[in-house]
Design a protein around this motif. Structure first.
Motif, PDB file in Angstrom:
ATOM      1  N   VAL A 110      10.143  -9.985 -11.785  1.00 62.19           N
ATOM      2  CA  VAL A 110       9.962 -10.213 -10.140  1.00 62.19           C
ATOM      3  C   VAL A 110      10.530  -8.958  -9.779  1.00 62.19           C
ATOM      4  N   THR A 111      11.707  -8.622  -9.723  1.00 63.63           N
ATOM      5  CA  THR A 111      12.470  -7.328  -9.280  1.00 63.63           C
ATOM      6  C   THR A 111      11.502  -5.850  -9.562  1.00 63.63           C
ATOM      7  N   ALA A 112      10.830  -6.137 -11.052  1.00 62.25           N
ATOM      8  CA  ALA A 112      10.030  -4.866 -11.185  1.00 62.25           C
ATOM      9  C   ALA A 112       8.869  -5.041 -10.386  1.00 62.25           C
ATOM     10  N   PHE A 113       8.154  -5.981 -10.382  1.00 56.59           N
ATOM     11  CA  PHE A 113       6.920  -5.922  -9.573  1.00 56.59           C
ATOM     12  C   PHE A 113       7.292  -5.503  -7.760  1.00 56.59           C
ATOM     13  N   LYS A 114       8.102  -6.179  -7.356  1.00 52.20           N
ATOM     14  CA  LYS A 114       8.433  -6.062  -6.186  1.00 52.20           C
ATOM     15  C   LYS A 114       8.892  -4.538  -5.561  1.00 52.20           C
ATOM     16  N   LEU A 115       9.556  -3.722  -6.737  1.00 45.01           N
ATOM     17  CA  LEU A 115       9.739  -2.409  -6.589  1.00 45.01           C
ATOM     18  C   LEU A 115       8.582  -1.500  -6.631  1.00 45.01           C
ATOM     19  N   ALA A 116       7.498  -2.312  -7.408  1.00 48.70           N
ATOM     20  CA  ALA A 116       6.243  -1.132  -7.532  1.00 48.70           C
ATOM     21  C   ALA A 116       5.579  -0.786  -6.268  1.00 48.70           C
ATOM     22  N   VAL A 117       5.725  -1.537  -5.126  1.00 51.90           N
ATOM     23  CA  VAL A 117       4.923  -1.232  -3.948  1.00 51.90           C
ATOM     24  C   VAL A 117       5.480   0.158  -3.457  1.00 51.90           C
ATOM     25  N   ASN A 118       6.823   0.466  -3.855  1.00 57.05           N
ATOM     26  CA  ASN A 118       7.373   1.855  -3.327  1.00 57.05           C
ATOM     27  C   ASN A 118       7.013   3.075  -4.067  1.00 57.05           C
ATOM     28  N   GLN A 119       6.376   2.887  -5.258  1.00 62.85           N
ATOM     29  CA  GLN A 119       5.754   4.148  -6.193  1.00 62.85           C
ATOM     30  C   GLN A 119       4.630   4.527  -6.127  1.00 62.85           C
ATOM     31  N   GLU A 120       4.327   5.822  -6.558  1.00 62.08           N
ATOM     32  CA  GLU A 120       3.406   6.737  -6.691  1.00 62.08           C
ATOM     33  C   GLU A 120       2.519   6.244  -8.102  1.00 62.08           C
ATOM     34  N   ALA A 121       1.390   5.872  -7.866  1.00 65.12           N
ATOM     35  CA  ALA A 121       0.559   5.671  -9.055  1.00 65.12           C
ATOM     36  C   ALA A 121      -0.331   7.126  -9.504  1.00 65.12           C
TER      37      ALA A 121
END
Length: 266
Positions: free
Chosen positions: A83-94
């Motif tokens: 859950v934490t891993a996905f929630k923090l994905a929104v702040n990352q660059e792809a």
């Protein structure tokens, strides 16, 4: 000879341009909302403000909090890492991997009382469909364990997730089906227990309706007790109501006010 050289140069240029066009990935797919994997149940995370002294006058709210807390506990406890891993994905660059043809997000996370992890989230785009895979690694522990998978449309208006129990037990624990509408201000997600046991098949549905007075709505179906619990409340004012045939022994709503005290429903 000059004409042949010119034609060869033009052919090489043409092939090069076409090759560049073939690997042009366009835009990355929209990221599903964080609520699709972890709804906000903070309204039920506090105490009643006076220990056991107010238990009887806040019975309705306490029962709502206890019922919602079962699922909130799974997401914030046993499944806190994915859950934490996905929630923090929104702040990352792809970035786009030209070899695998996948969009990739890579980053590190730290989870209290659990440790540090490396995350690789991938998105496989096929037309308007996107397949998501969350790989999680822990130094000295495990590498690229697939802790969650999902599907969505390209604009991330609807989709599904599956969250797995853990590296030692790579079995599905919860699945979710979600949707959202920015125009209507409505979003919903339903989590279903996939883990074998007394709660198998139980579910919790969470809805946000920006246009409603009680703008949060939870429906819990407990297969173990054959009970359905409906909870509606205001995220801004904290007042709400709950219905449960098993607990209240009737089919009526039971309400609480902005101070969480039990009140008669209007």
């Amino acid at each position: 000879m000059r004409k042949l050289a010119f034609l060869l140069s033009f052919s090489i240029l043409f092939v090069s341009c076409n090759k560049d066009e073939e690997v042009d990935p366009g835009n990355a797919p929209a990221m599903p909302p964080s609520t699709s994997i972890a709804p906000n149940f903070d309204d039920f995370s506090g105490s009643d403000g006076d220990g056991g002294g107010r238990q009887m006058v806040v019975r309705n709210w306490v029962y709502a909090a206890t019922s919602v807390g079962v699922y909130s506990g799974i997401l914030s406890g046993a499944l806190v890492v994915p859950v934490t891993a996905f929630k923090l994905a929104v702040n990352q660059e792809a970035t786009f991997d030209t070899e695998t043809k996948l969009w990739v997000w890579t980053y590190d996370i730290s989870v209290p009382n659990s440790g540090s992890y490396s995350v690789k989230l991938t998105a496989d785009v096929d037309g308007s469909d996107v397949t998501w895979t969350g790989y999680i690694s822990k130094a000295g522990g495990f590498t690229d364990f697939v802790w969650f998978t999902g599907e969505s449309n390209f604009m991330a208006n609807a989709g599904t997730w599956t969250l797995y129990e853990g590296p030692d037990k790579p079995n599905p624990w919860l699945s979710s089906e979600w949707s959202k509408s920015e125009v209507d201000g409505v979003a919903d997600v339903t989590f279903t227990v996939e883990k074998p046991g007394d709660s198998f098949g139980s579910s919790i549905s969470y809805m946000v309706d920006a246009g409603a007075e009680l703008n949060r709505n939870v429906t819990i179906i407990d297969t173990n007790t054959e009970n359905t619990i409906e909870v509606l409340w205001s995220a801004e004012n904290s007042n709400g109501k709950i219905k449960s045939q098993v607990f209240f022994e009737d089919n009526l709503y039971h309400c609480w006010d902005i101070t969480l005290n039990d009140v008669a429903c209007e």
